[in-house]
Design an enzyme around this catalytic site. Structure first.
Site, PDB file in Angstrom:
ATOM      1  N   LYS A  15       0.793  -0.996   0.502  1.00 52.03           N
ATOM      2  CA  LYS A  15      -0.254   0.105  -0.433  1.00 52.03           C
ATOM      3  C   LYS A  15       0.807   1.159   0.168  1.00 52.03           C
ATOM      4  CE  LYS A  15      -4.101  -2.801   2.073  1.00 52.03           C
ATOM      5  NZ  LYS A  15      -4.642  -2.789   3.028  1.00 52.03           N
ATOM      6  N   GLN A  33      -4.457  -2.126   8.958  1.00 51.80           N
ATOM      7  CA  GLN A  33      -4.420  -3.213   8.650  1.00 51.80           C
ATOM      8  C   GLN A  33      -5.435  -3.932   9.085  1.00 51.80           C
ATOM      9  OE1 GLN A  33      -3.541  -4.012   5.443  1.00 51.80           O
ATOM     10  NE2 GLN A  33      -4.418  -5.943   5.377  1.00 51.80           N
ATOM     11  N   ASP A  80     -10.539   2.784   3.121  1.00 55.59           N
ATOM     12  CA  ASP A  80     -10.899   0.945   3.255  1.00 55.59           C
ATOM     13  C   ASP A  80     -12.768   1.065   3.011  1.00 55.59           C
ATOM     14  OD1 ASP A  80      -8.832  -0.990   3.259  1.00 55.59           O
ATOM     15  OD2 ASP A  80      -9.233  -0.769   5.310  1.00 55.59           O
TER      16      ASP A  80
END
Ligand code: NAD
Length: 277
Positions: free
Chosen positions: A52, A96, A119
């Site tokens: 990422k 995460q 997200d």
């Protein structure tokens, strides 16, 4: 049969985003900055976080990483999220997953400001998706829609069957297909006659989490099969939820694993990072 090349399509998307960032820079616009938080050092999570950060660098946006020890308390993590929510430089926040067991995932997801929820897991983002409002889309299902569109697969009016009803894949996937005017059926562990239902599908999206479970017995001749699953086999190679060798010859389109859906997730995360800026 056409193999859908997720690596190529994700690269196209990242290049489009990179061009957009160059324009933003030329115009003197604010440049997004993604905060990536990892708690503990699960090796798979470290790889995802690293990828990422690399993607941010590639498209030309900022990233800040916060690598917290495994024993970080929930309150400490929440304080960091609060600080990042209030930091004007930070435009996107990502924690995460999974987080260690002593931290409640839902509490963490809800604490991220909906304006920075890249997200797309916050209930506000999920709600916006459901009622057809603009918002951050969950990256993996959004990536599947891009794979279909950019491969010329028509969704409107098609029988779409999604196997799996998780919050991060199955559910948002089915709503996105509905938004594209597909006729959508959701299957799950309690579905009866799974094979018969799947055999109706023009577009079959598989997100079960069971290696190679979907064989040609589940697939209509000429269907488009999208495999979201990803597993490491004993020989070290990756495979999906679909038995590719068995199914491929019966399909019009199919995604491979690796190189299908996987690379799209980060491309769509980058797309979310440029949203609302
Ligand atoms: P999950 O375990 O949360 O959900 C699996 C779903 O499959 C459940 O809803 C369950 O009802 C259904 N299911 C399980 N067994 C079934 C059966 N025998 N018949 C019918 N339905 C059944 O998994 P998830 O998080 O949705 O992930 C699914 C897969 O996708 C996993 O392999 C995961 O690793 C992969 N994944 C890939 C990406 C990516 O970026 N490519 C992202 C997320 C998940």
């Amino acid at each position: 049969m056409q193999i859908i090349d997720g690596k190529k399509i994700s690269q196209e998307i990242k290049d489009e985003l990179k061009a957009k960032v160059e324009m933003m820079k030329a115009n003197g616009d604010k440049i997004p900055c993604l905060a990536v938080i990892q708690v503990g050092n699960d090796p798979a999570s470290s790889v995802y976080v690293g990828n990422k950060k690399k993607a941010c660098e590639y498209i030309g946006i900022g990233s800040k990483s916060y690598e917290l020890p495994e024993e970080t308390s929930q309150d400490e993590l929440l304080s960091l999220i609060d600080a990042l929510n209030n930091d004007d430089e930070i435009t996107g926040i990502l924690v995460q997953l999974p987080v260690p067991k002593h931290i409640d995932e839902d509490t963490i997801i809800r604490r991220i400001s909906p304006n920075k929820d890249v997200d797309g897991f916050h209930p506000m983002s999920v709600g916006a998706l459901l009622i057809g409002e603009d918002g951050f889309l969950s990256c993996t299902p959004a990536g599947v829609i891009q794979l279909l569109k950019r491969s010329g697969v028509e969704i409107a009016g098609k029988e779409c069957v999604v196997i799996g009803r998780s919050n991060i894949v199955g559910k948002p996937m089915s709503v996105l297909l509905l938004r594209e005017n597909g006729t959508v059926t959701i299957c799950h562990s309690r579905t009866k006659n799974l094979k018969e239902v799947c055999k109706r599908a023009d577009i079959l999206v598989v997100a079960i989490g069971k290696p190679k479970m979907i064989t040609s017995e589940y697939v209509k001749e000429g269907a488009c099969v999208i495999d979201v699953g990803i597993h490491r086999m004993e020989n070290g190679k990756l495979c999906g939820d679909v038995d590719f060798e068995d199914v491929a010859e019966h399909c019009s389109f199919i995604t491979p694993v690796p190189g299908g859906v996987g690379p799209m997730t980060i491309a769509m995360l980058m797309n979310n990072c440029l949203k609302n800026i």
